[in-house]
Design a protein around this motif. Structure first.
Motif, short mmCIF file in Angstrom:
data_model
loop_
_atom_site.label_atom_id
_atom_site.label_comp_id
_atom_site.label_asym_id
_atom_site.label_seq_id
_atom_site.Cartn_x
_atom_site.Cartn_y
_atom_site.Cartn_z
N ALA A 43 36.40 44.31 32.13
CA ALA A 43 36.99 43.96 30.72
C ALA A 43 37.60 42.39 30.64
O ALA A 43 37.35 41.83 30.05
CB ALA A 43 38.02 44.83 30.77
N HIS A 44 37.74 41.52 31.79
CA HIS A 44 38.00 40.36 31.96
C HIS A 44 36.37 39.14 32.09
O HIS A 44 37.07 38.16 31.23
CB HIS A 44 38.64 40.22 33.26
N THR A 45 36.13 40.14 32.75
CA THR A 45 34.32 39.41 32.78
C THR A 45 33.62 38.72 31.71
O THR A 45 33.36 38.17 30.76
CB THR A 45 33.35 40.60 33.65
N LYS A 46 34.18 40.09 30.16
CA LYS A 46 33.29 40.29 28.94
C LYS A 46 34.58 39.05 28.55
O LYS A 46 33.69 38.57 27.54
CB LYS A 46 33.57 41.53 28.41
N ALA A 47 35.57 39.10 28.67
CA ALA A 47 36.44 37.94 27.87
C ALA A 47 36.38 36.65 28.34
O ALA A 47 37.26 35.50 28.11
CB ALA A 47 37.94 38.30 28.24
N ALA A 48 35.32 36.42 29.98
CA ALA A 48 35.57 35.54 30.54
C ALA A 48 36.74 34.43 31.34
O ALA A 48 36.94 33.15 30.89
CB ALA A 48 34.48 34.29 29.80
N ASP A 49 37.51 35.61 31.55
CA ASP A 49 38.51 35.40 31.95
C ASP A 49 38.69 35.56 33.43
O ASP A 49 38.33 36.58 34.00
CB ASP A 49 39.38 35.91 31.52
N TRP A 50 37.75 34.47 33.84
CA TRP A 50 37.28 34.43 35.75
C TRP A 50 37.99 34.70 37.08
O TRP A 50 38.16 35.65 37.51
CB TRP A 50 36.12 33.48 35.37
N ARG A 51 39.16 34.20 36.41
CA ARG A 51 39.82 34.09 37.51
C ARG A 51 41.04 35.81 37.18
O ARG A 51 40.64 36.44 38.55
CB ARG A 51 41.67 33.61 37.54
N GLN A 52 41.20 36.49 36.24
CA GLN A 52 41.78 37.97 35.99
C GLN A 52 40.66 38.98 36.50
O GLN A 52 40.63 39.86 37.08
CB GLN A 52 42.54 37.76 35.00
N ALA A 53 39.31 38.68 36.13
CA ALA A 53 38.54 39.19 36.88
C ALA A 53 38.24 39.42 38.62
O ALA A 53 38.18 40.88 39.04
CB ALA A 53 36.51 39.22 36.13
N ILE A 54 38.34 38.05 39.23
CA ILE A 54 37.45 38.53 40.04
C ILE A 54 39.37 39.19 41.20
O ILE A 54 38.92 39.59 42.31
CB ILE A 54 37.96 36.53 41.02
N ASN A 55 40.41 38.34 41.12
CA ASN A 55 41.31 39.46 40.83
C ASN A 55 41.28 40.97 40.35
O ASN A 55 41.53 42.15 41.93
CB ASN A 55 42.88 39.13 40.26
N ALA A 56 40.61 41.26 39.78
CA ALA A 56 40.90 42.70 39.53
C ALA A 56 39.85 43.18 40.12
O ALA A 56 39.93 44.20 41.28
CB ALA A 56 40.30 43.30 37.71
N TYR A 57 38.53 42.75 40.61
CA TYR A 57 37.40 43.00 41.93
C TYR A 57 38.29 43.02 43.58
O TYR A 57 37.56 43.77 43.89
CB TYR A 57 35.98 42.46 41.64
N LEU A 58 39.23 41.79 43.20
CA LEU A 58 39.65 41.91 44.86
C LEU A 58 40.29 43.81 44.95
O LEU A 58 40.73 43.69 46.29
CB LEU A 58 40.07 40.72 44.83
N ARG A 59 41.08 43.80 44.30
CA ARG A 59 42.37 44.37 44.06
C ARG A 59 41.04 46.35 44.53
O ARG A 59 41.62 46.80 44.98
CB ARG A 59 43.19 44.48 43.19
N ALA A 60 40.53 46.24 43.72
CA ALA A 60 39.63 47.53 43.63
C ALA A 60 38.68 47.87 45.15
O ALA A 60 38.89 48.39 45.77
CB ALA A 60 38.26 47.61 42.80
N GLU A 61 38.49 46.44 45.80
CA GLU A 61 37.41 46.27 46.57
C GLU A 61 38.54 46.69 47.99
O GLU A 61 38.16 47.45 48.67
CB GLU A 61 37.17 45.23 46.77
N GLU A 62 39.92 46.22 47.75
CA GLU A 62 40.38 46.68 48.35
C GLU A 62 40.97 48.01 48.91
O GLU A 62 40.88 48.40 50.36
CB GLU A 62 42.20 46.23 48.30
N LEU A 63 40.95 48.63 47.48
CA LEU A 63 41.27 49.80 47.40
C LEU A 63 40.13 50.51 48.20
O LEU A 63 40.66 51.65 48.09
CB LEU A 63 41.25 50.92 46.29
N GLU A 64 39.03 50.48 47.56
CA GLU A 64 37.40 51.26 48.20
C GLU A 64 37.13 50.51 48.36
O GLU A 64 36.30 49.29 47.65
CB GLU A 64 37.17 51.77 46.66
N PRO A 65 36.67 49.98 49.62
CA PRO A 65 35.56 48.44 49.99
C PRO A 65 33.94 49.06 49.58
O PRO A 65 33.11 47.81 49.10
CB PRO A 65 35.68 48.98 51.60
N ASP A 66 33.69 50.38 49.28
CA ASP A 66 32.20 50.76 49.25
C ASP A 66 32.11 51.14 47.47
O ASP A 66 30.97 51.71 47.22
CB ASP A 66 32.28 51.63 49.95
#
Length: 90
Positions: A43-66
């Motif tokens: 959602a943040h990527t679609k809104a071009a909010d790169w910082r929030q998008a990366i933060n959300a992806y990092l949190r998802a990656e912490e919870l599920e690395p694969d």
């Protein structure tokens, strides 16, 4: 939870990012969910909010690395690192 994912995906497909983010936040109140963070990154990527998008992806990656967020984060980083050298050297 599957119906919530479907609703969020539908909102994102229709360009309704604010509504999708509201649904994601409601879902995250119940607890951390890697897929919801992945969708939040989308959602943040679609809104071009790169910082929030990366933060959300990092949190998802912490919870599920694969999970899918790892690839999405890699692709977003490639996009952000790209620049056209011809623009600087006419």
């Amino acid at each position: 939870m599957q119906s919530l994912y479907g609703k969020i995906k539908e909102k994102l497909d229709n360009g309704e990012t604010e509504e999708a983010l509201a649904l994601i936040e409601q879902g995250l109140q119940a607890g951390d969910d890697a897929y919801l963070y992945y969708l939040k990154g989308n959602a943040h990527t679609k809104a071009a909010d790169w910082r929030q998008a990366i933060n959300a992806y990092l949190r998802a990656e912490e919870l599920e690395p694969d999970g899918p967020a790892t690839e999405a984060k890699r692709l977003l980083n490639q996009i952000l690192e790209f620049y056209n050298k011809d623009l600087y050297n006419p």
